[in-house]
Design a protein around this motif. Structure first.
Motif, PDB file in Angstrom:
ATOM      1  N   ALA A 136      22.301  14.813  -6.712  1.00  5.72           N
ATOM      2  CA  ALA A 136      21.162  14.144  -7.241  1.00  5.72           C
ATOM      3  C   ALA A 136      20.327  13.888  -6.022  1.00  5.72           C
ATOM      4  O   ALA A 136      20.520  13.745  -5.039  1.00  5.72           O
ATOM      5  N   GLU A 137      18.954  13.605  -6.410  1.00  8.18           N
ATOM      6  CA  GLU A 137      17.815  13.267  -5.614  1.00  8.18           C
ATOM      7  C   GLU A 137      16.608  12.433  -6.031  1.00  8.18           C
ATOM      8  O   GLU A 137      16.541  12.232  -7.311  1.00  8.18           O
ATOM      9  N   PHE A 138      16.087  11.642  -5.227  1.00  7.96           N
ATOM     10  CA  PHE A 138      15.065  10.745  -5.592  1.00  7.96           C
ATOM     11  C   PHE A 138      13.994  10.594  -4.281  1.00  7.96           C
ATOM     12  O   PHE A 138      14.385  10.953  -3.135  1.00  7.96           O
ATOM     13  N   VAL A 139      13.163   9.773  -4.631  1.00  5.43           N
ATOM     14  CA  VAL A 139      12.187   9.533  -3.405  1.00  5.43           C
ATOM     15  C   VAL A 139      11.884   8.239  -3.252  1.00  5.43           C
ATOM     16  O   VAL A 139      12.081   7.515  -4.336  1.00  5.43           O
ATOM     17  N   VAL A 140      11.367   7.795  -2.144  1.00  6.22           N
ATOM     18  CA  VAL A 140      11.150   6.520  -1.890  1.00  6.22           C
ATOM     19  C   VAL A 140       9.571   6.097  -1.283  1.00  6.22           C
ATOM     20  O   VAL A 140       9.505   6.879  -0.436  1.00  6.22           O
ATOM     21  N   GLU A 141       9.193   4.920  -1.750  1.00  9.26           N
ATOM     22  CA  GLU A 141       7.879   4.697  -1.161  1.00  9.26           C
ATOM     23  C   GLU A 141       8.142   3.325  -0.632  1.00  9.26           C
ATOM     24  O   GLU A 141       8.714   2.331  -1.584  1.00  9.26           O
ATOM     25  N   ALA A 142       7.939   2.936   0.688  1.00 11.49           N
ATOM     26  CA  ALA A 142       8.234   1.467   1.398  1.00 11.49           C
ATOM     27  C   ALA A 142       6.893   0.766   1.494  1.00 11.49           C
ATOM     28  O   ALA A 142       5.945   1.290   1.793  1.00 11.49           O
ATOM     29  N   GLU A 143       7.046  -0.484   1.034  1.00 13.27           N
ATOM     30  CA  GLU A 143       5.910  -1.216   1.056  1.00 13.27           C
ATOM     31  C   GLU A 143       6.087  -2.614   1.721  1.00 13.27           C
ATOM     32  O   GLU A 143       7.000  -3.387   1.123  1.00 13.27           O
ATOM     33  N   THR A 144       5.529  -3.136   2.961  1.00 18.63           N
ATOM     34  CA  THR A 144       6.083  -4.102   3.457  1.00 18.63           C
ATOM     35  C   THR A 144       5.142  -5.305   3.320  1.00 18.63           C
ATOM     36  O   THR A 144       5.322  -6.629   3.242  1.00 18.63           O
ATOM     37  N   ARG A 145       3.834  -5.187   2.882  1.00 18.81           N
ATOM     38  CA  ARG A 145       3.069  -6.182   2.630  1.00 18.81           C
ATOM     39  C   ARG A 145       1.905  -5.726   1.250  1.00 18.81           C
ATOM     40  O   ARG A 145       1.233  -4.604   1.527  1.00 18.81           O
ATOM     41  N   ILE A 146       2.158  -6.168   0.203  1.00 20.58           N
ATOM     42  CA  ILE A 146       1.056  -5.697  -0.926  1.00 20.58           C
ATOM     43  C   ILE A 146      -0.304  -6.323  -0.827  1.00 20.58           C
ATOM     44  O   ILE A 146      -0.348  -7.554  -0.947  1.00 20.58           O
ATOM     45  N   HIS A 147      -1.135  -5.635  -0.506  1.00 14.71           N
ATOM     46  CA  HIS A 147      -2.606  -6.098  -0.299  1.00 14.71           C
ATOM     47  C   HIS A 147      -3.262  -5.969  -1.690  1.00 14.71           C
ATOM     48  O   HIS A 147      -4.017  -6.877  -2.249  1.00 14.71           O
ATOM     49  N   ASP A 148      -3.146  -5.017  -2.374  1.00 12.48           N
ATOM     50  CA  ASP A 148      -3.902  -4.509  -3.560  1.00 12.48           C
ATOM     51  C   ASP A 148      -3.026  -3.984  -4.560  1.00 12.48           C
ATOM     52  O   ASP A 148      -2.501  -2.654  -4.404  1.00 12.48           O
ATOM     53  N   GLN A 150      -3.266  -2.828  -7.767  1.00 12.45           N
ATOM     54  CA  GLN A 150      -3.777  -1.419  -8.444  1.00 12.45           C
ATOM     55  C   GLN A 150      -3.880  -0.450  -7.596  1.00 12.45           C
ATOM     56  O   GLN A 150      -3.839   0.761  -7.703  1.00 12.45           O
ATOM     57  N   ALA A 151      -4.396  -0.447  -6.171  1.00 10.63           N
ATOM     58  CA  ALA A 151      -4.552   0.534  -5.202  1.00 10.63           C
ATOM     59  C   ALA A 151      -3.200   1.092  -4.928  1.00 10.63           C
ATOM     60  O   ALA A 151      -3.033   2.215  -4.941  1.00 10.63           O
ATOM     61  N   LEU A 152      -2.242   0.263  -4.865  1.00  7.26           N
ATOM     62  CA  LEU A 152      -0.789   0.857  -4.714  1.00  7.26           C
ATOM     63  C   LEU A 152      -0.111   1.686  -5.666  1.00  7.26           C
ATOM     64  O   LEU A 152       0.362   2.617  -5.569  1.00  7.26           O
ATOM     65  N   LEU A 153      -0.517   1.096  -6.912  1.00  6.11           N
ATOM     66  CA  LEU A 153       0.099   1.750  -8.107  1.00  6.11           C
ATOM     67  C   LEU A 153      -0.571   3.039  -8.394  1.00  6.11           C
ATOM     68  O   LEU A 153       0.050   4.086  -8.624  1.00  6.11           O
ATOM     69  N   ARG A 154      -1.859   3.065  -8.174  1.00 10.75           N
ATOM     70  CA  ARG A 154      -2.717   4.293  -8.237  1.00 10.75           C
ATOM     71  C   ARG A 154      -2.235   5.335  -7.074  1.00 10.75           C
ATOM     72  O   ARG A 154      -2.082   6.764  -7.546  1.00 10.75           O
ATOM     73  N   ARG A 155      -2.056   4.997  -6.027  1.00  5.92           N
ATOM     74  CA  ARG A 155      -1.675   5.815  -4.776  1.00  5.92           C
ATOM     75  C   ARG A 155      -0.209   6.536  -5.332  1.00  5.92           C
ATOM     76  O   ARG A 155      -0.143   7.754  -4.951  1.00  5.92           O
ATOM     77  N   ILE A 156       0.650   5.789  -5.897  1.00  4.27           N
ATOM     78  CA  ILE A 156       2.194   6.098  -6.201  1.00  4.27           C
ATOM     79  C   ILE A 156       1.940   7.097  -7.268  1.00  4.27           C
ATOM     80  O   ILE A 156       2.651   8.327  -7.486  1.00  4.27           O
ATOM     81  N   ALA A 157       0.980   6.654  -8.382  1.00  6.42           N
ATOM     82  CA  ALA A 157       0.813   7.645  -9.469  1.00  6.42           C
ATOM     83  C   ALA A 157       0.348   8.968  -8.988  1.00  6.42           C
ATOM     84  O   ALA A 157       0.932  10.074  -9.748  1.00  6.42           O
ATOM     85  N   ARG A 158      -0.649   9.153  -8.235  1.00  6.02           N
ATOM     86  CA  ARG A 158      -1.102  10.364  -7.859  1.00  6.02           C
ATOM     87  C   ARG A 158      -0.176  11.157  -7.166  1.00  6.02           C
ATOM     88  O   ARG A 158       0.065  12.326  -7.341  1.00  6.02           O
ATOM     89  N   LYS A 159       0.591  10.512  -6.220  1.00  3.93           N
ATOM     90  CA  LYS A 159       1.572  11.330  -5.512  1.00  3.93           C
ATOM     91  C   LYS A 159       2.766  11.484  -6.710  1.00  3.93           C
ATOM     92  O   LYS A 159       3.371  12.840  -6.653  1.00  3.93           O
ATOM     93  N   ARG A 160       3.023  10.900  -7.599  1.00  3.57           N
ATOM     94  CA  ARG A 160       4.192  11.184  -8.719  1.00  3.57           C
ATOM     95  C   ARG A 160       3.746  12.742  -9.343  1.00  3.57           C
ATOM     96  O   ARG A 160       4.209  13.411  -9.510  1.00  3.57           O
ATOM     97  N   GLU A 161       2.267  12.379  -9.618  1.00  5.54           N
ATOM     98  CA  GLU A 161       1.759  13.505 -10.577  1.00  5.54           C
ATOM     99  C   GLU A 161       1.741  14.989  -9.619  1.00  5.54           C
ATOM    100  O   GLU A 161       2.072  15.964 -10.134  1.00  5.54           O
ATOM    101  N   ALA A 162       1.549  14.922  -8.432  1.00  6.73           N
ATOM    102  CA  ALA A 162       1.490  15.889  -7.545  1.00  6.73           C
ATOM    103  C   ALA A 162       2.592  16.727  -7.368  1.00  6.73           C
ATOM    104  O   ALA A 162       3.195  17.702  -7.099  1.00  6.73           O
ATOM    105  N   SER A 163       4.092  15.567  -7.156  1.00  9.21           N
ATOM    106  CA  SER A 163       5.491  15.902  -7.023  1.00  9.21           C
ATOM    107  C   SER A 163       6.038  16.699  -8.268  1.00  9.21           C
ATOM    108  O   SER A 163       6.941  17.215  -8.291  1.00  9.21           O
ATOM    109  N   GLY A 164       5.432  16.287  -9.507  1.00 10.05           N
ATOM    110  CA  GLY A 164       6.024  16.929 -10.664  1.00 10.05           C
ATOM    111  C   GLY A 164       6.960  15.758 -11.009  1.00 10.05           C
ATOM    112  O   GLY A 164       6.986  14.487 -11.105  1.00 10.05           O
ATOM    113  N   ASN A 178       4.823 -10.678  -1.401  1.00  2.11           N
ATOM    114  CA  ASN A 178       4.922  -9.364  -1.988  1.00  2.11           C
ATOM    115  C   ASN A 178       5.454 -10.122  -3.374  1.00  2.11           C
ATOM    116  O   ASN A 178       5.315  -9.454  -4.600  1.00  2.11           O
ATOM    117  N   ARG A 179       6.520 -11.146  -3.375  1.00  5.03           N
ATOM    118  CA  ARG A 179       7.107 -11.457  -4.768  1.00  5.03           C
ATOM    119  C   ARG A 179       6.080 -12.057  -5.631  1.00  5.03           C
ATOM    120  O   ARG A 179       6.081 -11.700  -7.021  1.00  5.03           O
TER     121      ARG A 179
END
Length: 240
Positions: A136-148, A150-164, A178-179
């Motif tokens: 089984a396999e998965f990937v991790v994106e770590a975030e220590t301080r959420i600033h933006d 929408q920018a965070l979610l867009r960045r992950i969405a673009r990576k997810r799309e590129a990774s398949g 963060n909470r």
């Protein structure tokens, strides 16, 4: 420091290459226009000797403003734009939250950090994790301080799309900031990461891939921390 020194060397080489290309284009434009170095230098309010060094690539610290001015005098628009590129330097808090998450997984999970999202990409996931037994396999994106959010979610969405087809765990440091950010953007996070944190951790304990992309909130030096409150029965949006 060896890794950081190599990264600095690569970045410095790229900076030199970009500068050389721009300076060569400025020189070519000036020669094509038939104008002298003195004319262009005076128009840009620099000395002819400065322009000569720039055209020859001998000045590695040319201010961006000077390059834009020179381009303007020669009918060129010198533009600068940033793109997702190479891997970034991880700070101690980010490495710490990744390490704490790793400590909470079975030893059968094998880790690789900063793995490219695709073979022809420079962007990388913070970690790629594969189970030695179940594969089984998965990937991790770590975030220590959420600033933006929408920018965070867009960045992950673009990576997810590129990774398949890849399962993503967004590992977030369990700070008040963060909470609060996640709570304020609860619907946006639920749409992108609908998985339950409890279900995710149960799957990982069994050597399985989580059924859905999930936000995992991890407090410093603590067990996996409880996440957001949710309406009764709404497990799909439970990030706890």
């Amino acid at each position: 420091m060896t890794s950081r020194e190599r990264r600095y060397d690569r970045a410095a080489a790229r900076a030199a290459k970009v500068m050389a290309v721009v300076c060569a284009e400025l020189r070519e434009a000036r020669l094509s226009s038939g104008r002298s170095q003195r004319d262009i230098a005076m128009a840009a309010r620099i000395s002819p000797s400065q322009l000569a060094r720039i055209e020859l690539g001998q000045n590695r610290s040319v201010p961006l403003r000077t390059l834009v001015l020179l381009g303007s005098m020669l009918g060129l628009d010198v533009m600068v734009k940033s793109y997702p590129g190479g891997r970034i330097l991880r700070d101690a808090p980010q490495l710490g939250v990744l390490s704490r998450f790793r400590d909470r997984l079975d030893g059968e999970w094998r880790w690789r950090q900063e793995v490219l999202v695709a073979h022809d990409e420079q962007r990388a996931w913070d970690a790629y994790i594969k189970h030695a037994g179940t594969r089984a396999e998965f990937v991790v994106e770590a975030e220590t301080r959420i600033h933006d959010v929408q920018a965070l979610l867009r960045r992950i969405a673009r990576k997810r799309e590129a990774s398949g087809n890849v399962r993503v765990v967004l590992l977030v440091a369990g700070t008040h900031n963060n909470r609060q950010a996640i709570e304020l953007a609860r619907d946006a996070f639920a749409a992108e990461f609908p998985g339950s944190m409890r279900s995710c951790m149960r799957a990982l304990a069994d050597g399985r891939v989580p059924e859905q992309d999930t936000v995992v909130i991890l407090g410093p030096g603590q067990a996996l921390s409880p996440g957001l409150s949710r309406p009764a029965g709404d497990e799909a949006n439970d990030h706890s």
